[in-house]
Write a protein that holds these residues in place. Structure first.
Motif, PDB file in Angstrom:
ATOM      1  N   ASP A 123       0.937  -1.126  -0.140  1.00  0.00           N
ATOM      2  CA  ASP A 123       0.006   0.030  -0.046  1.00  0.00           C
ATOM      3  C   ASP A 123       0.824   1.310  -0.033  1.00  0.00           C
ATOM      4  O   ASP A 123       1.965   1.258   0.328  1.00  0.00           O
ATOM      5  CB  ASP A 123      -1.010   0.133   1.015  1.00  0.00           C
ATOM      6  CG  ASP A 123      -0.029  -0.241   2.523  1.00  0.00           C
ATOM      7  OD1 ASP A 123       0.493   0.976   3.053  1.00  0.00           O
ATOM      8  OD2 ASP A 123       0.244  -1.142   2.895  1.00  0.00           O
ATOM      9  N   TYR A 141      -3.884  -1.436   3.173  1.00  0.00           N
ATOM     10  CA  TYR A 141      -2.985  -1.039   4.352  1.00  0.00           C
ATOM     11  C   TYR A 141      -3.842  -1.609   5.733  1.00  0.00           C
ATOM     12  O   TYR A 141      -4.895  -1.559   5.823  1.00  0.00           O
ATOM     13  CB  TYR A 141      -3.121   0.499   4.780  1.00  0.00           C
ATOM     14  CG  TYR A 141      -2.424   0.924   5.946  1.00  0.00           C
ATOM     15  CD1 TYR A 141      -1.055   0.719   6.089  1.00  0.00           C
ATOM     16  CD2 TYR A 141      -3.197   1.254   7.073  1.00  0.00           C
ATOM     17  CE1 TYR A 141      -0.416   1.218   7.464  1.00  0.00           C
ATOM     18  CE2 TYR A 141      -2.693   1.706   8.220  1.00  0.00           C
ATOM     19  CZ  TYR A 141      -1.518   1.632   8.395  1.00  0.00           C
ATOM     20  OH  TYR A 141      -1.011   1.721   9.711  1.00  0.00           O
ATOM     21  N   ASN A 142      -2.929  -2.266   6.543  1.00  0.00           N
ATOM     22  CA  ASN A 142      -3.305  -2.710   7.870  1.00  0.00           C
ATOM     23  C   ASN A 142      -2.080  -2.496   8.625  1.00  0.00           C
ATOM     24  O   ASN A 142      -1.077  -2.816   8.470  1.00  0.00           O
ATOM     25  CB  ASN A 142      -3.905  -4.129   7.710  1.00  0.00           C
ATOM     26  CG  ASN A 142      -4.649  -4.660   9.096  1.00  0.00           C
ATOM     27  OD1 ASN A 142      -4.987  -3.874   9.849  1.00  0.00           O
ATOM     28  ND2 ASN A 142      -4.815  -5.914   9.137  1.00  0.00           N
ATOM     29  N   ASP A 143      -2.420  -1.936  10.191  1.00  0.00           N
ATOM     30  CA  ASP A 143      -1.417  -1.799  11.011  1.00  0.00           C
ATOM     31  C   ASP A 143      -1.084  -3.301  11.642  1.00  0.00           C
ATOM     32  O   ASP A 143      -1.882  -3.442  12.784  1.00  0.00           O
ATOM     33  CB  ASP A 143      -1.962  -0.797  12.159  1.00  0.00           C
ATOM     34  CG  ASP A 143      -0.763  -0.522  12.885  1.00  0.00           C
ATOM     35  OD1 ASP A 143       0.215  -1.099  12.936  1.00  0.00           O
ATOM     36  OD2 ASP A 143      -1.076   0.596  13.818  1.00  0.00           O
ATOM     37  N   SER A 144      -0.581  -4.094  11.233  1.00  0.00           N
ATOM     38  CA  SER A 144      -0.503  -5.713  11.629  1.00  0.00           C
ATOM     39  C   SER A 144       0.920  -6.092  11.573  1.00  0.00           C
ATOM     40  O   SER A 144       1.737  -5.177  11.285  1.00  0.00           O
ATOM     41  CB  SER A 144      -1.477  -6.294  10.629  1.00  0.00           C
ATOM     42  OG  SER A 144      -0.903  -6.454   9.324  1.00  0.00           O
ATOM     43  N   ASP A 148       1.164 -10.743   8.268  1.00  0.00           N
ATOM     44  CA  ASP A 148      -0.003 -10.506   8.066  1.00  0.00           C
ATOM     45  C   ASP A 148       0.095  -9.921   6.698  1.00  0.00           C
ATOM     46  O   ASP A 148      -0.546  -9.830   5.705  1.00  0.00           O
ATOM     47  CB  ASP A 148      -0.688  -9.784   8.938  1.00  0.00           C
ATOM     48  CG  ASP A 148      -1.394 -10.918  10.239  1.00  0.00           C
ATOM     49  OD1 ASP A 148      -1.582 -12.077   9.833  1.00  0.00           O
ATOM     50  OD2 ASP A 148      -1.273 -10.283  11.327  1.00  0.00           O
ATOM     51  N   SER A 149       1.111  -8.710   6.679  1.00  0.00           N
ATOM     52  CA  SER A 149       1.367  -7.999   5.469  1.00  0.00           C
ATOM     53  C   SER A 149       1.702  -9.034   4.197  1.00  0.00           C
ATOM     54  O   SER A 149       1.148  -8.781   3.187  1.00  0.00           O
ATOM     55  CB  SER A 149       2.410  -6.693   5.704  1.00  0.00           C
ATOM     56  OG  SER A 149       3.638  -7.468   5.780  1.00  0.00           O
ATOM     57  N   SER A 152      -1.322 -10.974   3.243  1.00  0.00           N
ATOM     58  CA  SER A 152      -1.932  -9.902   2.256  1.00  0.00           C
ATOM     59  C   SER A 152      -1.693 -10.040   0.911  1.00  0.00           C
ATOM     60  O   SER A 152      -2.806  -9.634  -0.006  1.00  0.00           O
ATOM     61  CB  SER A 152      -2.166  -8.506   2.922  1.00  0.00           C
ATOM     62  OG  SER A 152      -2.938  -7.826   2.345  1.00  0.00           O
ATOM     63  N   TRP A 330       2.232   2.933  12.347  1.00  0.00           N
ATOM     64  CA  TRP A 330       2.590   1.287  12.662  1.00  0.00           C
ATOM     65  C   TRP A 330       3.916   1.117  12.617  1.00  0.00           C
ATOM     66  O   TRP A 330       4.529   0.196  13.514  1.00  0.00           O
ATOM     67  CB  TRP A 330       1.976   0.426  11.363  1.00  0.00           C
ATOM     68  CG  TRP A 330       2.744   0.555  10.181  1.00  0.00           C
ATOM     69  CD1 TRP A 330       2.536   1.909   9.242  1.00  0.00           C
ATOM     70  CD2 TRP A 330       3.716  -0.004   9.326  1.00  0.00           C
ATOM     71  NE1 TRP A 330       3.263   1.665   8.393  1.00  0.00           N
ATOM     72  CE2 TRP A 330       3.967   0.522   8.402  1.00  0.00           C
ATOM     73  CE3 TRP A 330       4.289  -1.405   9.900  1.00  0.00           C
ATOM     74  CZ2 TRP A 330       5.083  -0.096   7.389  1.00  0.00           C
ATOM     75  CZ3 TRP A 330       5.178  -2.050   8.929  1.00  0.00           C
ATOM     76  CH2 TRP A 330       5.534  -1.033   7.996  1.00  0.00           C
TER      77      TRP A 330
END
Length: 360
Positions: A123, A141-144, A148-149, A152, A330
């Motif tokens: 992202d 986008y994910n704050d992980s 997990d990224s 994704s 993040w």
């Protein structure tokens, strides 16, 4: 063959045999281990896909033998000649999808050489140094956690949920070697990997020494020292090995990545800062007492097994950045030489006690 415009339709057509997927991830070793979980998820979701992983020799030393994956092994480019050689190598190698799992300028400049109608990158927040210019799809986008990224990418490609499993290709020869090395050590076995490539992530040497002394005194345990071949790393492990010669096995700088994975699969627990051994141990199913203050273990700790980590990241953010951790992006790191000093020996011993139990 014409490709559907819709990404989900592209991967759900009955005939998947033509799907040629290139994955780009060179280093570091911990990141490569995390990416391997995504590759396994890709294989489960698209079992007929032809997967090519472009990576570096140190990573391949661990990944060699991974079934269903063709590897293209090369050093990260450092010169114009290296880029020209890469472009020549892939000039006549068409792919259907590129998973751009590394984002920095040196690697971003390789993506135009990989010919594919679909190139999935990070992202815009995480697509560092202009990666978004070279990709036409993005993961959300994910704050992980970093695992997990990487998962994704698979979810973005297939439209299906992706879960992490590893199954690293460590064979019986390496496992037998590891057992032979550890055979003379008293149990339980505690591994220490005391040195990270980034100095700010390292804990104080005298505190590792205190952990070795207390662990041997409490449990009569055997201590395995692991690490790379950097002079500072070797020196630190040599000093630790002198503390209890009958109880310490020093293999720092003496293992291949596969041998390291085999060793970490056998021990009862690993104690380490934010470094690749954490992710190898997690992949091999071994509990990790991770030492975190520079970055959050929620981002880079042993994936979904954080219960034994010592997390002083919130305190480091407050003390050295003057902020509340809940208000930060993040990927914020605490780049301060004293951040790891917030971790005390007692913190580590409490976590070891949870794993090894009360001394008999």
């Amino acid at each position: 063959m014409a490709h559907p415009a819709n990404l989900t339709a592209f991967v759900t057509e009955p005939d998947q045999s033509y799907l040629r997927i290139a994955i780009v991830r060179f280093s570091a070793l911990g990141d490569v281990v995390m990416v391997s979980a995504a590759v396994r998820a890709l294989q489960r979701s698209l079992p007929a896909a032809q997967i090519t992983w472009i990576t570096s020799p140190p990573a391949y030393a661990l990944l060699k033998g991974m079934e269903g994956v063709q590897f293209e092994v090369m050093e990260k480019p450092r010169s114009l000649a290296d880029y020209l050689a890469f472009y020549r190598a892939f000039r006549h190698r068409p792919f259907d999808v590129v998973l751009a799992m590394q984002a920095n300028l040196r690697i971003n400049l390789l993506y135009p050489a990989l010919h594919a109608p679909i190139k999935i990158g990070f992202d815009r927040i995480r697509a560092r140094e202009g990666q978004w210019l070279f990709c036409n799809r993005r993961i959300p986008y994910n704050d992980s956690h970093l695992v997990d990224s990487f998962l994704s990418f698979i979810e973005t490609l297939t439209g299906d949920p992706a879960a992490a499993t590893w199954d690293l290709p460590v064979d019986n020869i390496d496992m037998d070697w590891a057992r032979e090395q550890l055979a003379a050590l008293p149990k339980p076995w505690v591994a220490l990997h005391p040195y990270a490539s980034k100095v700010e992530r390292n804990w104080k040497p005298e505190r590792y020494a205190a952990v070795v002394g207390e662990a041997v005194a409490r449990w009569g345990c055997g201590v395995l020292l692991t690490g790379g071949n950097a002079p500072a790393e070797i020196s630190q492990c040599e000093q630790l090995s002198r503390l209890a010669p009958a109880n310490v096995l020093n293999l720092c700088g003496q293992t291949t990545p596969k041998q390291l994975a085999a060793l970490l699969s056998q021990v009862d627990v690993l104690v380490a800062p934010d470094t690749g051994s954490v992710h190898i141990a997690r992949a091999m199913g071994t509990p990790v007492v991770g030492l975190y203050a520079v970055a959050s273990p929620q981002l880079t700790g042993p994936y979904r097994q954080l219960e034994y980590c010592v997390d002083r990241y919130p305190q480091a953010v407050e003390k050295y950045l003057g902020k509340d951790v809940r208000q930060l992006p993040w990927n914020t790191r605490v780049h301060h030489a004293d951040a790891m000093s917030l971790i005390e020996v007692a913190d580590v011993m409490r976590q070891l006690e949870k794993i090894l139990g009360q001394p008999g």
